[in-house]
Design an enzyme around this catalytic site. Structure first.
Site, mmCIF file in Angstrom:
data_model
loop_
_atom_site.group_PDB
_atom_site.id
_atom_site.type_symbol
_atom_site.label_atom_id
_atom_site.label_comp_id
_atom_site.label_asym_id
_atom_site.label_seq_id
_atom_site.Cartn_x
_atom_site.Cartn_y
_atom_site.Cartn_z
ATOM 1 N N GLY A 1 1.131 71.399 -17.233
ATOM 2 C CA GLY A 1 0.111 72.140 -16.405
ATOM 3 C C GLY A 1 -0.834 71.098 -15.631
ATOM 4 O O GLY A 1 -1.983 71.605 -15.573
ATOM 5 N N ALA A 2 -0.272 70.232 -15.112
ATOM 6 C CA ALA A 2 -0.973 69.210 -14.375
ATOM 7 C C ALA A 2 -0.678 69.177 -13.082
ATOM 8 O O ALA A 2 -1.386 68.400 -12.308
ATOM 9 C CB ALA A 2 -0.876 67.813 -15.081
ATOM 10 N N SER B 1 9.699 69.664 -14.651
ATOM 11 C CA SER B 1 10.832 69.860 -13.405
ATOM 12 C C SER B 1 11.495 68.702 -13.667
ATOM 13 O O SER B 1 12.837 68.715 -13.310
ATOM 14 C CB SER B 1 10.245 70.252 -12.189
ATOM 15 N N SER B 2 10.830 67.485 -13.362
ATOM 16 C CA SER B 2 11.480 66.337 -13.127
ATOM 17 C C SER B 2 12.352 65.765 -14.419
ATOM 18 O O SER B 2 13.615 65.409 -14.203
ATOM 19 C CB SER B 2 10.471 65.196 -13.279
ATOM 20 N N PRO C 1 1.232 64.736 -18.380
ATOM 21 C CA PRO C 1 0.825 65.989 -18.951
ATOM 22 C C PRO C 1 1.289 67.327 -18.347
ATOM 23 O O PRO C 1 1.919 67.405 -17.265
ATOM 24 C CB PRO C 1 -0.636 65.925 -18.528
ATOM 25 N N LYS D 1 5.437 63.788 -9.440
ATOM 26 C CA LYS D 1 5.107 63.933 -7.791
ATOM 27 C C LYS D 1 3.831 64.462 -7.826
ATOM 28 O O LYS D 1 3.293 64.977 -8.411
ATOM 29 C CB LYS D 1 6.201 64.931 -7.122
ATOM 30 N N ASP E 1 10.790 73.720 -7.876
ATOM 31 C CA ASP E 1 10.337 72.484 -7.538
ATOM 32 C C ASP E 1 11.458 71.336 -8.146
ATOM 33 O O ASP E 1 11.631 70.281 -7.579
ATOM 34 C CB ASP E 1 8.988 71.715 -7.708
#
Length: 272
Positions: free
Chosen positions: A96-97, A103-104, A94, A8, A136
Site C-alpha cells: 500500500g505504498a 506486482s514486482s 511496504p 518503481k 502494473d
C-alpha cells in the site's frame, strides 16, 4: 535461484477517464528504483505435494496462499508444467505504498520460473500472463523506464532521464487502498503529454509534472503532503507521491541531507 524484485516510482500520474469495464485510463511514467525485495525459488522435492511460500521481513497482512506470488505460480500452472516449488519471499518494500512491490514480486516469479524450467515464454507472453495479476505487472517484466497508458499495461520505453540523480523514499507507515484512491479521483485530460514534459530539466518538473492522486490523498492524510514539503525544504529539485501513495520521493542533484524529524521514515536512499 535468488532474484531481487525492484520497486518503481511514478513520474506524474494523470487519470484521464473511467472506462466501461470499471477501470481507469491513466498516463504515467514508471521508473525503476533499486530498492527491492528478495525472492528465492527452489524445486520442492519429489515427495512434495504442494507449492510452499514463506514470507519474512515486513508484514504483508495476509496469508501466504493469498500472496500475489502464489497467485502468479497458480496462473502459470494453468497452461505450463514445472516442479512443485519452495519459495522464500523477504519483504522490504511496504504494501500500500505506491511502489509496486507486490506486482514486482509476481512478475519476477514468472520470469524466474520461465528461465529455470525452460518454459520458452517470450517477453510478450510473460507480459500477457502478468496483466491478469495486476495492471502494473507487465512493467516489471522488463523493469525499464516506460511511459504507461491504458490501465498501465500499454508501455512505451523512455530515456532514463534521471540517471545519476539521488533519490530518497519516505514512507509515513500509512497503507493506502488503490481501489479507494481511484474511487475518490476525478478524471481529466492533462494539458500536455508526460512524454514531452519529462524532456524539460528536472528542476522545472515541480510546476509541470503532477500526480492526480495527491489532491484527495493529501486532504485525507495531510502528513503525506507534509513529507513532500519537507523534502523540498531539504533541497529536493523534484518531489512527488508515488502512485496512489503513501510513499513520497525526493529527487536531488547532490547527496541529500535528510532532516532528523523524518529520518525514521526513510525507507531507501540511493542513486538512480
Amino acid at each position: 535461484m535468488v532474484i531481487f524484485p525492484k520497486a518503481k516510482i511514478n513520474l506524474g500520474l494523470n487519470i484521464t477517464r473511467k472506462r466501461p469495464d470499471g477501470f481507469h485510463d491513466i498516463e504515467t511514467i514508471f521508473y525503476p528504483v533499486s530498492f527491492c525485495d528478495a525472492l528465492e525459488l527452489v524445486a520442492n522435492g519429489k515427495e512434495a505435494k504442494e507449492d510452499l511460500l514463506k514470507v519474512t521481513g515486513l508484514n504483508t497482512g495476509g496469508k501466504p496462499e493469498n500472496n500475489l506470488v502464489f497467485t502468479a505460480v497458480r496462473k502459470l500452472r494453468e497452461n505450463h508444467s514445472f516442479p512443485l516449488l519452495k519459495i522464500h519471499l523477504h519483504k522490504r518494500i511496504p504494501i500500500g505504498a505506491g511502489l509496486g512491490g507486490g506486482s514486482s514480486d509476481a512478475a519476477s516469479v514468472l520470469k524466474i520460473i520461465n528461465r529455470c524450467f525452460r518454459l520458452s515464454l517470450s517477453t510478450e507472453e510473460l507480459k500477457a500472463i502478468s496483466l491478469g495479476l495486476g495492471s502494473d505487472c507487465p512493467f516489471f517484466i522488463d523493469s525499464q523506464p516506460a511511459f504507461a497508458s491504458g490501465r498501465g499495461e500499454m508501455l512505451k520505453p523512455v530515456n532514463p532521464v534521471m540517471e545519476g540523480f539521488q533519490i530518497v523514499l519516505v514512507n509515513p507507515g500509512v497503507g493506502i487502498s488503490t481501489r479507494e484512491a481511484y474511487e475518490n479521483c476525478i478524471p481529466d485530460e492533462p494539458p500536455a503529454s508526460l512524454t514531452e514534459m519529462i524532456n524539460h530539466p528536472v528542476s522545472e518538473w515541480k510546476d509541470l509534472i503532477i500526480n492526480d492522486f495527491e489532491k484527495t490523498t493529501f486532504k485525507k492524510y495531510p502528513q503525506i503532503g507534509t513529507l513532500k514539503n519537507i523534502l523540498y525544504e531539504s533541497g529536493a529539485i523534484y518531489s512527488s507521491m508515488s502512485g496512489s501513495g503513501s510513499t513520497v520521493y525526493g529527487i536531488f542533484n547532490r547527496k541529500p541531507v535528510v532532516p532528523d524529524k523524518i529520518k525514521d521514515l526513510v525507507i531507501y536512499e540511493g542513486v538512480l
